[in-house]
Design an enzyme around this catalytic site. Structure first.
Site, PDB file in Angstrom:
ATOM      1  N   ASP A  29       0.863  -1.186   0.000  1.00 44.67           N
ATOM      2  CA  ASP A  29       0.000   0.000   0.000  1.00 44.67           C
ATOM      3  C   ASP A  29       0.907   1.247   0.000  1.00 44.67           C
ATOM      4  O   ASP A  29       1.756   1.395   0.893  1.00 44.67           O
ATOM      5  CB  ASP A  29      -0.877  -0.054   1.263  1.00 44.67           C
ATOM      6  CG  ASP A  29      -1.820   1.148   1.375  1.00 44.67           C
ATOM      7  OD1 ASP A  29      -1.770   2.036   0.493  1.00 44.67           O
ATOM      8  OD2 ASP A  29      -2.592   1.168   2.345  1.00 44.67           O
ATOM      9  N   GLU A  79      30.092   7.772   4.907  1.00 42.35           N
ATOM     10  CA  GLU A  79      30.174   6.332   5.127  1.00 42.35           C
ATOM     11  C   GLU A  79      30.016   5.598   3.793  1.00 42.35           C
ATOM     12  O   GLU A  79      29.753   4.401   3.763  1.00 42.35           O
ATOM     13  CB  GLU A  79      29.173   5.857   6.179  1.00 42.35           C
ATOM     14  CG  GLU A  79      27.735   6.254   5.933  1.00 42.35           C
ATOM     15  CD  GLU A  79      26.798   5.656   6.972  1.00 42.35           C
ATOM     16  OE1 GLU A  79      26.811   4.444   7.142  1.00 42.35           O
ATOM     17  OE2 GLU A  79      26.045   6.435   7.590  1.00 42.35           O
ATOM     18  N   CYS A 111      26.131   7.976  10.373  1.00 39.42           N
ATOM     19  CA  CYS A 111      25.560   9.284  10.000  1.00 39.42           C
ATOM     20  C   CYS A 111      26.049  10.420  10.900  1.00 39.42           C
ATOM     21  O   CYS A 111      25.732  11.581  10.664  1.00 39.42           O
ATOM     22  CB  CYS A 111      24.040   9.236  10.078  1.00 39.42           C
ATOM     23  SG  CYS A 111      23.324   7.995   9.027  1.00 39.42           S
ATOM     24  N   HIS A 233      18.435  14.201  12.852  1.00 41.72           N
ATOM     25  CA  HIS A 233      18.893  13.296  11.794  1.00 41.72           C
ATOM     26  C   HIS A 233      17.653  12.542  11.307  1.00 41.72           C
ATOM     27  O   HIS A 233      16.901  11.986  12.109  1.00 41.72           O
ATOM     28  CB  HIS A 233      19.927  12.306  12.342  1.00 41.72           C
ATOM     29  CG  HIS A 233      20.132  11.136  11.421  1.00 41.72           C
ATOM     30  ND1 HIS A 233      20.582  11.302  10.127  1.00 41.72           N
ATOM     31  CD2 HIS A 233      19.903   9.801  11.574  1.00 41.72           C
ATOM     32  CE1 HIS A 233      20.639  10.122   9.539  1.00 41.72           C
ATOM     33  NE2 HIS A 233      20.229   9.195  10.387  1.00 41.72           N
ATOM     34  N   LYS A 242       8.976  10.083  16.131  1.00 38.75           N
ATOM     35  CA  LYS A 242       9.467   9.124  17.130  1.00 38.75           C
ATOM     36  C   LYS A 242      10.487   9.818  18.058  1.00 38.75           C
ATOM     37  O   LYS A 242      10.508   9.595  19.260  1.00 38.75           O
ATOM     38  CB  LYS A 242      10.126   7.928  16.433  1.00 38.75           C
ATOM     39  CG  LYS A 242       9.135   7.055  15.639  1.00 38.75           C
ATOM     40  CD  LYS A 242       9.885   5.901  14.993  1.00 38.75           C
ATOM     41  CE  LYS A 242       9.006   5.106  14.034  1.00 38.75           C
ATOM     42  NZ  LYS A 242       7.873   4.436  14.669  1.00 38.75           N
ATOM     43  N   ASN A 275      17.211   9.373   2.771  1.00 37.47           N
ATOM     44  CA  ASN A 275      18.314   9.408   3.736  1.00 37.47           C
ATOM     45  C   ASN A 275      19.605   9.799   3.020  1.00 37.47           C
ATOM     46  O   ASN A 275      19.921   9.274   1.952  1.00 37.47           O
ATOM     47  CB  ASN A 275      18.476   8.034   4.419  1.00 37.47           C
ATOM     48  CG  ASN A 275      19.323   8.124   5.690  1.00 37.47           C
ATOM     49  OD1 ASN A 275      19.885   9.164   5.996  1.00 37.47           O
ATOM     50  ND2 ASN A 275      19.387   7.031   6.432  1.00 37.47           N
TER      51      ASN A 275
HETATM   52  P1  HMG Z   1       9.030  -2.085   8.073  1.00 35.06           P
HETATM   53  O1  HMG Z   1       9.234  -3.119   9.119  1.00 35.06           O
HETATM   54  O2  HMG Z   1       8.694  -2.538   6.710  1.00 35.06           O
HETATM   55  O3  HMG Z   1       7.941  -1.059   8.467  1.00 35.06           O
HETATM   56  O4  HMG Z   1      10.372  -1.205   7.968  1.00 35.06           O
HETATM   57  P2  HMG Z   1       6.752  -1.137   9.531  1.00 35.06           P
HETATM   58  O5  HMG Z   1       5.921  -2.344   9.299  1.00 35.06           O
HETATM   59  O6  HMG Z   1       7.313  -0.894  10.921  1.00 35.06           O
HETATM   60  O7  HMG Z   1       5.937   0.138   9.060  1.00 35.06           O
HETATM   61  C1  HMG Z   1       6.516   1.401   9.078  1.00 35.06           C
HETATM   62  C2  HMG Z   1       5.454   2.399   9.532  1.00 35.06           C
HETATM   63  O8  HMG Z   1       4.437   2.454   8.520  1.00 35.06           O
HETATM   64  C3  HMG Z   1       4.730   1.977  10.814  1.00 35.06           C
HETATM   65  O9  HMG Z   1       4.450   3.161  11.523  1.00 35.06           O
HETATM   66  C4  HMG Z   1       3.431   1.372  10.310  1.00 35.06           C
HETATM   67  O10 HMG Z   1       2.357   1.434  11.238  1.00 35.06           O
HETATM   68  C5  HMG Z   1       3.157   2.263   9.113  1.00 35.06           C
HETATM   69  P3  HMG Z   1       5.079   3.392  13.002  1.00 35.06           P
HETATM   70  O11 HMG Z   1       4.595   2.291  13.845  1.00 35.06           O
HETATM   71  O12 HMG Z   1       6.595   3.312  12.815  1.00 35.06           O
HETATM   72  O13 HMG Z   1       4.630   4.739  13.382  1.00 35.06           O
HETATM   73  N1  HMG Z   1       2.268   1.654   8.095  1.00 35.06           N
HETATM   74  C6  HMG Z   1       1.331   2.343   7.434  1.00 35.06           C
HETATM   75  N2  HMG Z   1       0.921   3.623   7.511  1.00 35.06           N
HETATM   76  C7  HMG Z   1      -0.092   4.023   6.685  1.00 35.06           C
HETATM   77  N3  HMG Z   1      -0.706   3.172   5.810  1.00 35.06           N
HETATM   78  C8  HMG Z   1      -0.339   1.882   5.707  1.00 35.06           C
HETATM   79  C9  HMG Z   1       0.730   1.422   6.537  1.00 35.06           C
HETATM   80  N4  HMG Z   1       1.346   0.217   6.677  1.00 35.06           N
HETATM   81  C10 HMG Z   1       2.300   0.390   7.640  1.00 35.06           C
HETATM   82  N5  HMG Z   1      -0.948   1.076   4.836  1.00 35.06           N
HETATM   83  C11 HMG Z   1      12.018   0.328   8.805  1.00 35.06           C
HETATM   84  C12 HMG Z   1      10.548   0.109   8.477  1.00 35.06           C
HETATM   85  C13 HMG Z   1      12.262   1.772   9.152  1.00 35.06           C
HETATM   86  C14 HMG Z   1      12.421  -0.556  10.007  1.00 35.06           C
HETATM   87  C15 HMG Z   1      12.884  -0.086   7.568  1.00 35.06           C
HETATM   88  O14 HMG Z   1      12.532   0.738   6.478  1.00 35.06           O
HETATM   89  C16 HMG Z   1      14.366   0.025   7.828  1.00 35.06           C
HETATM   90  O15 HMG Z   1      14.995  -0.914   8.344  1.00 35.06           O
HETATM   91  N6  HMG Z   1      15.014   1.168   7.432  1.00 35.06           N
HETATM   92  C17 HMG Z   1      16.460   1.390   7.620  1.00 35.06           C
HETATM   93  C18 HMG Z   1      16.836   1.632   9.071  1.00 35.06           C
HETATM   94  C19 HMG Z   1      16.422   2.992   9.577  1.00 35.06           C
HETATM   95  O16 HMG Z   1      16.182   3.907   8.820  1.00 35.06           O
HETATM   96  N7  HMG Z   1      16.408   3.139  10.933  1.00 35.06           N
HETATM   97  C20 HMG Z   1      16.088   4.398  11.548  1.00 35.06           C
HETATM   98  C21 HMG Z   1      16.904   4.665  12.817  1.00 35.06           C
HETATM   99  S1  HMG Z   1      18.645   4.297  12.628  1.00 35.06           S
HETATM  100  C22 HMG Z   1      19.339   5.701  11.864  1.00 35.06           C
HETATM  101  O17 HMG Z   1      18.711   6.712  11.771  1.00 35.06           O
HETATM  102  C23 HMG Z   1      20.737   5.565  11.330  1.00 35.06           C
HETATM  103  C24 HMG Z   1      20.833   5.410   9.818  1.00 35.06           C
HETATM  104  O18 HMG Z   1      20.579   6.644   9.198  1.00 35.06           O
HETATM  105  C25 HMG Z   1      22.210   4.852   9.438  1.00 35.06           C
HETATM  106  C26 HMG Z   1      23.468   5.582   9.935  1.00 35.06           C
HETATM  107  O19 HMG Z   1      23.572   6.076  11.036  1.00 35.06           O
HETATM  108  O20 HMG Z   1      24.430   5.535   9.162  1.00 35.06           O
HETATM  109  C27 HMG Z   1      19.826   4.411   9.273  1.00 35.06           C
END
Ligand code: HMG
Length: 401
Positions: A29, A79, A111, A233, A242, A275
């Site tokens: 979706d 990175e 980051c 960030h 969050k 990002n």
């Molecule tokens: P996921 O498991 O597919 O997502 O991956 P989900 O099932 O948790 O859904 C995401 C959100 O969408 C949730 O909302 C759902 O409810 C919502 P939340 O509970 O979070 O508020 N949702 C919907 N909303 C509207 N309509 C719908 C619908 N379906 C679901 N139909 C995840 C998400 C971010 C985990 C994944 O994309 C990921 O692993 N990303 C990479 C890691 C990341 O960005 N982490 C963030 C913190 S770490 C960081 O910032 C460091 C970084 O930049 C690296 C560095 O430092 O170098 C990453």
């Protein structure tokens, strides 16, 4: 003596993937990406762009002859480095005609490292106030194709000039820090894409902001409630809500309601770019400064830098009178509005094509000023793009194949 950000300029590649197109291919979706993750588009670099060309594009408008003559140091934070030994900054030395009297180094901690670079730069300038330090943050966020993190990719760079008597943001010397050894996100040397434990990474980010804030409050007399804005960030824009929740849980009385009410201003650019790892927080700062309708002169703002692994730092600065006159807003608006839209197949071909490491001459794909011309005997060759067009002159169009 006031020390801080004197100039800020960003770059993002001239191509993007719309996240509804990714959702259709993933059979997800579209609201999950657009609302749940909070991302609309993801910038996609051309095959002849990398962190060096992106940083050169970002820095070029601010590296004038006057700046060159006072530049003591170039700190490159990334990175997605192109070499395990040589600083990425040296590859752009000739592109930007930076004098040989400047020193070049590269910094890494996911980051977070641009923030470490800025702290170091401020201390260098405090020692010798006539000197200038250029901090470049440039990254391509790349995860496995088809995985849940693919929607949080992106690419971009920012150039940050650190000076005494800064024209944009005077940084306060006291900050709050929190570090821990955690495997939330990492990229072993042999991999081009990052490995990530998504849920753990969100938990680590939230734990880190709460603890960095506690450390800041312990060391500072500035009440959090007096801050006019917060910038974060942003791995994806939903992370801002969050982060705010984690702040409010730890400091329910002290958080600034005005800053909470205006958090959206810092999200516009990130939502369009994705990002950008090291550059992300500073692109968010730029978005906030360029998109707010209020004059923020004299207001103190709070910034949270996070790098997985992990290190987080909460710090503050005072916006300087006349700051808007020193920000290239029109150029940034053109960069974002004149990009080519790629279909999913074209994006996948460009984004996941094998890295040019052996002998390869690269075709001209980018329309930006600088390009990676090729790799010969492992040596990277950069140059000026013969078919470059300024962003303002470009048309938005769909690009297939
Ligand atoms: P996921 O498991 O597919 O997502 O991956 P989900 O099932 O948790 O859904 C995401 C959100 O969408 C949730 O909302 C759902 O409810 C919502 P939340 O509970 O979070 O508020 N949702 C919907 N909303 C509207 N309509 C719908 C619908 N379906 C679901 N139909 C995840 C998400 C971010 C985990 C994944 O994309 C990921 O692993 N990303 C990479 C890691 C990341 O960005 N982490 C963030 C913190 S770490 C960081 O910032 C460091 C970084 O930049 C690296 C560095 O430092 O170098 C990453």
């Amino acid at each position: 003596m006031l020390v801080g950000i004197d100039a800020l300029s960003m770059y993002t590649p001239g191509q993007y993937l719309a996240l509804e197109d990714m959702a259709a291919v993933h059979n997800v979706d579209a609201a999950k990406y657009l609302v749940g993750i909070g991302q609309h588009k993801m910038s996609v670099p051309a095959s002849d762009e990398d962190v060096v060309t992106m940083a050169a594009e970002a820095a070029q408008p601010i590296v004038t002859d006057d700046i060159r003559s006072r530049l003591s140091t170039v700190i490159f934070a990334t990175e997605s480095s192109v070499d395990q030994s040589k600083s990425s900054g040296l590859f752009l030395k000739n592109l930007l005609d930076i004098p040989s009297t400047a020193r070049f180094i590269e910094m890494k901690q996911a980051c977070y490292s641009a923030t470490a670079g800025i702290q170091l730069a401020c201390d260098l300038v405090r020692q010798r106030p006539d000197e200038l330090v250029l901090v470049l943050a440039s990254d391509i966020a790349r995860y496995e194709q088809g995985g849940t993190a693919e929607c949080t990719q992106g690419a971009g760079a920012i150039a940050i000039l650190i000076a005494s008597k800064p024209r944009i943001l005077a940084l306060d010397p006291e900050t709050g820090v929190f570090s821990q050894d955690v495997m939330d996100f990492w990229r072993p040397n042999h991999r081009r894409t990052a490995l990530v434990d998504g849920k753990l990474s969100i938990d680590a980010y939230e734990t880190t902001i709460a603890n960095a804030l506690s450390d800041y409050v312990r060391k500072n007399s500035v009440p959090l409630s007096t801050l006019a804005r917060y910038c974060f960030h942003l791995p994806y824009t939903k992370m801002a809500s969050k982060a705010l929740n984690a702040m409010k849980n730890s400091f329910p009385e002290e958080c600034s309601q005005v800053a909470i009410d205006h958090v959206e201003e810092g999200l516009h650019y990130g939502r369009e770019i994705g990002n950008t790892y090291t550059a992300s927080l500073y692109i968010s700062l730029l978005s906030m400064l360029e998109r707010t309708t209020e004059d923020l002169s004299g207001k103190r703002i709070g910034l949270f830098s996070y790098g997985s692994g992990s290190v987080g730092e909460f710090f503050t600065g005072i916006v300087q009178p006349g700051y808007l006159g020193h920000l290239p807003r029109e150029r940034h608006f053109a960069l974002l509005s004149k990009r080519r839209r790629l279909d999913y197949t074209t994006y996948a071909k460009w984004f996941y094509s094998p890295e040019a490491n052996a002998d390869t001459a690269l075709p001209c794909m980018t329309r930006s000023q600088f390009r990676l011309e090729g790799v010969y005997g492992g040596r990277r060759t950069y140059g000026v793009n013969p078919i470059a067009q300024p962003a303002e002159a470009q048309e938005e169009r769909v690009c297939v194949g």
